[in-house]
Design a protein around this motif. Sequence first.
Motif, short mmCIF file in Angstrom:
data_model
loop_
_atom_site.label_atom_id
_atom_site.label_comp_id
_atom_site.label_asym_id
_atom_site.label_seq_id
_atom_site.Cartn_x
_atom_site.Cartn_y
_atom_site.Cartn_z
N GLN A 11 0.81 -1.21 0.00
CA GLN A 11 0.00 0.00 0.00
C GLN A 11 0.85 1.27 0.00
OE1 GLN A 11 -3.30 -0.46 0.04
NE2 GLN A 11 -3.63 1.72 -0.26
N GLY A 12 0.56 2.17 -0.90
CA GLY A 12 1.17 3.49 -0.86
C GLY A 12 2.58 3.57 -1.39
N ARG A 13 3.25 2.44 -1.58
CA ARG A 13 4.65 2.53 -1.99
C ARG A 13 4.82 2.17 -3.45
NH1 ARG A 13 9.74 -0.07 -1.48
NH2 ARG A 13 8.83 -2.05 -0.87
N ILE A 14 4.23 1.08 -3.83
CA ILE A 14 4.40 0.59 -5.19
C ILE A 14 3.12 0.84 -5.97
CG2 ILE A 14 5.09 -1.40 -6.56
CD1 ILE A 14 7.12 -1.08 -4.54
N ARG A 15 3.28 1.14 -7.23
CA ARG A 15 2.14 1.37 -8.10
C ARG A 15 1.25 0.12 -8.20
NH1 ARG A 15 1.29 5.27 -11.64
NH2 ARG A 15 -0.12 4.68 -13.30
N LYS A 41 7.00 3.22 -8.27
CA LYS A 41 6.23 3.76 -7.14
C LYS A 41 5.00 4.52 -7.62
CE LYS A 41 10.34 4.56 -4.31
NZ LYS A 41 11.14 5.64 -3.70
N GLU A 42 4.07 4.70 -6.67
CA GLU A 42 2.82 5.43 -6.94
C GLU A 42 3.06 6.83 -7.47
OE1 GLU A 42 -0.19 5.05 -7.07
OE2 GLU A 42 -0.90 3.48 -5.76
N ASP A 43 4.16 7.47 -7.02
CA ASP A 43 4.35 8.88 -7.37
C ASP A 43 5.13 9.05 -8.68
OD1 ASP A 43 6.84 8.07 -6.53
OD2 ASP A 43 7.14 9.69 -5.08
N ALA A 44 5.33 7.97 -9.44
CA ALA A 44 6.06 8.08 -10.72
C ALA A 44 5.30 9.00 -11.67
CB ALA A 44 6.22 6.70 -11.33
N VAL A 45 6.05 9.87 -12.35
CA VAL A 45 5.45 10.81 -13.30
C VAL A 45 6.04 10.61 -14.70
CG1 VAL A 45 5.26 13.27 -13.92
CG2 VAL A 45 4.94 12.55 -11.54
N SER A 46 7.39 10.59 -14.77
CA SER A 46 8.06 10.53 -16.07
C SER A 46 8.92 9.28 -16.17
CB SER A 46 9.01 11.72 -16.23
OG SER A 46 8.32 12.92 -16.22
N VAL A 47 8.93 8.69 -17.36
CA VAL A 47 9.82 7.55 -17.62
C VAL A 47 10.75 7.98 -18.75
CG1 VAL A 47 9.94 5.14 -18.34
CG2 VAL A 47 8.09 5.91 -16.82
N LEU A 48 12.04 8.03 -18.45
CA LEU A 48 13.03 8.49 -19.42
C LEU A 48 13.75 7.27 -20.00
CD1 LEU A 48 14.73 10.78 -20.72
CD2 LEU A 48 16.16 10.76 -18.66
N LEU A 49 13.67 7.13 -21.31
CA LEU A 49 14.32 6.00 -22.00
C LEU A 49 15.60 6.54 -22.63
CD1 LEU A 49 11.07 4.83 -23.82
CD2 LEU A 49 12.01 3.88 -21.70
N VAL A 88 11.40 11.27 -23.00
CA VAL A 88 10.56 11.12 -21.81
C VAL A 88 9.16 10.69 -22.25
CG1 VAL A 88 9.47 12.38 -19.91
CG2 VAL A 88 11.78 13.00 -20.66
N ILE A 89 8.60 9.71 -21.57
CA ILE A 89 7.18 9.42 -21.78
C ILE A 89 6.47 9.48 -20.43
CG2 ILE A 89 7.27 8.12 -23.93
CD1 ILE A 89 7.24 5.57 -22.40
N PRO A 90 5.21 9.88 -20.45
CA PRO A 90 4.46 9.92 -19.19
C PRO A 90 4.23 8.51 -18.68
CG PRO A 90 3.05 10.56 -21.02
CD PRO A 90 4.40 10.33 -21.59
N VAL A 91 4.04 8.39 -17.37
CA VAL A 91 3.95 7.07 -16.76
C VAL A 91 2.77 6.27 -17.32
CG1 VAL A 91 2.59 7.75 -14.73
CG2 VAL A 91 4.22 5.85 -14.58
#
Length: 421
Positions: free
Chosen positions: A5-9, A201-209, A224-227
Amino acid sequence: MIEEQGRIRPAADRSQQAQLWRLARGQGIGRRSFLRLLSAGGAAAVLAACTGVQLPAATPQATGDAAVDPPLHFKDTAPFIDHGGGNLEARLQDMQGLITPNRLFFVRNNSASLDLDAAGWRLAVKGDAIARPLELSYDEIRNLPSRTLISYLECGGNHRAMFDLVKGQPAQGTQWMTGAVGNGEWTGVSLCDVLTLAGIKEDAVSVLLIGLDRDSPEEGFRRVIPVDKAMHADTLLAYALNGELLPKDHGFPLRALAPGWVGSTSIKWLGRIVVSSQQLWTRNNTSSYTLIGADYPPEGEAPGKVATTQTIKSALALPWPAQLPPGESRIHGFAHSPAGPIVQVEWSLDAGESWYSAEMTAPQLQYSWARFGFIWDARPGENTIMTRATDAAGNSQPDEIPFNQKGYLFNQPLPHPIRVA
Ligand code: MTE
């Protein structure tokens, strides 16, 4: 929600759980063990048990052995329009079926193709929105559940030359005509499975490849792609194209494939993935791959509108300009949209005054392009044929698109010049 809970997406929805269960059962894991793994460690624990991947405490480091002085590309350049600098444009008239053969697939390099050794290669996954940074080998990637889909891949600058040819306003960059696009069957793993394994994590916003091509801008071409796009099951890390190992020019050993998004998102020779809790800005969503012009207001740190999804387009599979004999000719072409299947392609001989329906000649699967055709009874002289596509969501090609400095996403109907003699 199967993760802590709360830590991992929350990674495994019902369909993903079903997929995980099929995988676990195939590896001889019983129902009770599967449920225990799932509740203790989530999807990551199930994947780890299935693949034997140990989650390292990790000091991830991308590795990859680029050849000394690599050529710009490896494939035979004969079928292509060679724009120099490693950029090979396909000729649509060479493409007869729905799938683009590997030898005809266009190449867009920002430096040179790499010749990487899969044995020494690693994919590092890290960032402040990753709970378990990890480094995966090629074999570990290959042992994850695989996914195959058909998708077109198109450079954001495809049709760029048309800003000059059609609107008389040249845009900066490689002057692609209609062939910076191909349609392939891609096999790989879902990026979301790898991110789940790394405990996104839940708070992930950007994924940079990040690619391993160090001579490219930013020392490793990156995007960058959005989560949400990253966690879509059809966003792949692909290791095969059309049933063959990914060719070197297309990113061997592993590349991203983001269906429906501009080609620059599909990072080749992938080496690192960084997941951040912040919106990230790099060259490729600020000064590049951004529509800059009077009609495109700035967005975040970008001086214009960031080019993300592709736009609906159609093009004839003919040389530009084309020459045909008088009489009946079968003309064909390709149309694609990121927003759903193409339902109609129309063609016009009088600059859009009157339109006729073309026939859709091949089934359009998943994110594939559509193939269309029509019979034209050609009279001698100079002619212009325009085509206009419409997709299932009701999008059609616009009559006009506003200019943008770097010439992305040109999708007006193309006035294709055809001499009949
Ligand atoms: N990835 C890396 N590492 N380096 C690159 O230069 N070019 C991008 C993308 N991925 C590029 C990359 C661009 S701009 C496009 S359009 C596609 O790859 C082209 O993919 P292809 O060469 O396999 O057709």
